[in-house]
Design a protein around this motif. Structure first.
Motif, PDB file in Angstrom:
ATOM      1  N   ASP A  54      33.964  38.094  51.607  1.00 41.19           N
ATOM      2  CA  ASP A  54      34.677  39.367  51.558  1.00 41.19           C
ATOM      3  C   ASP A  54      33.752  40.403  50.913  1.00 41.19           C
ATOM      4  OD1 ASP A  54      36.480  41.392  51.577  1.00 41.19           O
ATOM      5  OD2 ASP A  54      37.845  40.542  50.084  1.00 41.19           O
ATOM      6  N   PHE A  63      53.450  35.010  44.285  1.00 41.01           N
ATOM      7  CA  PHE A  63      52.000  35.130  44.155  1.00 41.01           C
ATOM      8  C   PHE A  63      51.619  35.007  42.687  1.00 41.01           C
ATOM      9  CE2 PHE A  63      53.542  39.337  43.316  1.00 41.01           C
ATOM     10  CZ  PHE A  63      52.679  39.844  42.368  1.00 41.01           C
ATOM     11  N   GLU A 104      50.228  44.675  49.113  1.00 40.87           N
ATOM     12  CA  GLU A 104      48.994  44.424  48.383  1.00 40.87           C
ATOM     13  C   GLU A 104      49.169  43.461  47.214  1.00 40.87           C
ATOM     14  OE1 GLU A 104      46.050  45.593  49.512  1.00 40.87           O
ATOM     15  OE2 GLU A 104      47.318  46.235  51.167  1.00 40.87           O
ATOM     16  N   ARG A 134      47.560  39.884  47.101  1.00 38.20           N
ATOM     17  CA  ARG A 134      46.104  39.831  46.944  1.00 38.20           C
ATOM     18  C   ARG A 134      45.628  40.777  45.842  1.00 38.20           C
ATOM     19  NH1 ARG A 134      43.647  42.784  52.359  1.00 38.20           N
ATOM     20  NH2 ARG A 134      44.847  44.708  52.252  1.00 38.20           N
ATOM     21  N   TRP A 180      44.879  40.265  42.681  1.00 38.49           N
ATOM     22  CA  TRP A 180      43.790  39.801  41.829  1.00 38.49           C
ATOM     23  C   TRP A 180      42.438  39.933  42.514  1.00 38.49           C
ATOM     24  CZ3 TRP A 180      42.641  39.067  36.985  1.00 38.49           C
ATOM     25  CH2 TRP A 180      41.570  38.247  36.611  1.00 38.49           C
ATOM     26  N   THR A 181      42.298  39.365  43.704  1.00 37.87           N
ATOM     27  CA  THR A 181      40.984  39.352  44.346  1.00 37.87           C
ATOM     28  C   THR A 181      40.632  40.686  44.997  1.00 37.87           C
ATOM     29  OG1 THR A 181      41.966  38.410  46.350  1.00 37.87           O
ATOM     30  CG2 THR A 181      41.006  36.874  44.759  1.00 37.87           C
ATOM     31  N   ARG A 182      41.586  41.253  45.734  1.00 41.66           N
ATOM     32  CA  ARG A 182      41.284  42.429  46.555  1.00 41.66           C
ATOM     33  C   ARG A 182      41.228  43.719  45.741  1.00 41.66           C
ATOM     34  NH1 ARG A 182      39.266  45.676  48.693  1.00 41.66           N
ATOM     35  NH2 ARG A 182      39.466  46.618  50.754  1.00 41.66           N
ATOM     36  N   ASN A 206      37.877  42.976  42.543  1.00 37.99           N
ATOM     37  CA  ASN A 206      37.071  43.800  43.440  1.00 37.99           C
ATOM     38  C   ASN A 206      36.551  45.063  42.761  1.00 37.99           C
ATOM     39  OD1 ASN A 206      37.334  46.272  45.617  1.00 37.99           O
ATOM     40  ND2 ASN A 206      36.333  44.476  46.474  1.00 37.99           N
TER      41      ASN A 206
END
Length: 213
Positions: free
Chosen positions: A202, A5, A46, A49, A51-53, A57
């Motif tokens: 999201d 990732f 986790e 994801r 960076w985004t989640r 976020n």
């Protein structure tokens, strides 16, 4: 760091959200990707994801912060959202409150690495600071149900200030269950903001509670 990732996604959307803080936030994400699972800060599921989640976020509450004042991030843990907010809003005094010593050690390393001179660490529970610390805003992400969270956070907030809690799909249910507790603690004018930071559908729900007394 895992090769499966990208710790940082360099795209126009995240740069627009983070603004001038993008570089510092990207470095923070790299630190989390490298050490987060090992140090019990982020679960392995986790990481893909991250960076985004989790990182970007955390900026969901930034638009609701005051122009000046102070922020208490309760149960700061890995530094989400407190570190991100401190990077985005260097003019605010940010207090990171965390009871676990190993997480305070981590936050201390992050503060030093990112040269965050607007951050103060508090090793302990939020309740231990009641009567000792007053802030303009309290923030929290994935800490506790809203009724319990209100008891932890609202005594830290000065009259006219706000609690900003990042919540999931059941935010409205939590608000309903917490109604009597919020009123007892001087909480009013509760609003649930739906924030789609990256325009990808999201949605993050930010529960805003005004402290009236």
């Amino acid at each position: 760091m895992s090769e499966d990732f990208d710790a940082v996604v360099d795209d126009a959307q995240s740069r627009a959200v983070l603004g001038l803080a993008w570089g510092g936030v990207a470095r923070f994400a790299e630190m989390l990707a490298d050490q987060g699972e090992l140090r019990g800060l982020i679960g392995p599921r986790e990481l893909p994801r991250l960076w985004t989640r989790h990182v970007v976020n955390s900026a969901a509450v930034a638009q609701f912060l005051p122009a000046e004042g102070s922020v208490a991030d309760v149960g700061s843990g890995a530094g989400l959202p407190g570190v991100v907010l401190a990077l985005m809003r260097p003019e605010l005094d940010v207090h990171l409150i965390e009871p676990m010593e190993r997480r305070i050690t981590w936050l201390s390393e992050v503060v030093e690495e990112l040269d965050l001179d607007n951050v103060q660490l508090h090793h302990g529970r939020a309740e231990e600071l009641h009567g000792r610390l007053k802030v303009s805003v309290a923030t929290a992400r994935a800490v506790a149900a809203l009724d319990k969270l209100a008891r932890m956070t609202l005594p830290l907030v000065e009259p006219g200030g706000r609690l900003l809690a990042q919540k999931g799909r059941r935010a409205a249910e939590e608000v309903s269950r917490a109604d009597s507790v919020l009123r007892q603690l001087g909480g009013a004018n509760v609003r649930i903001h739906e924030v789609d930071l990256l325009g990808d559908g999201d949605v993050t729900r930010v529960v805003e509670v005004l402290k009236t007394r």
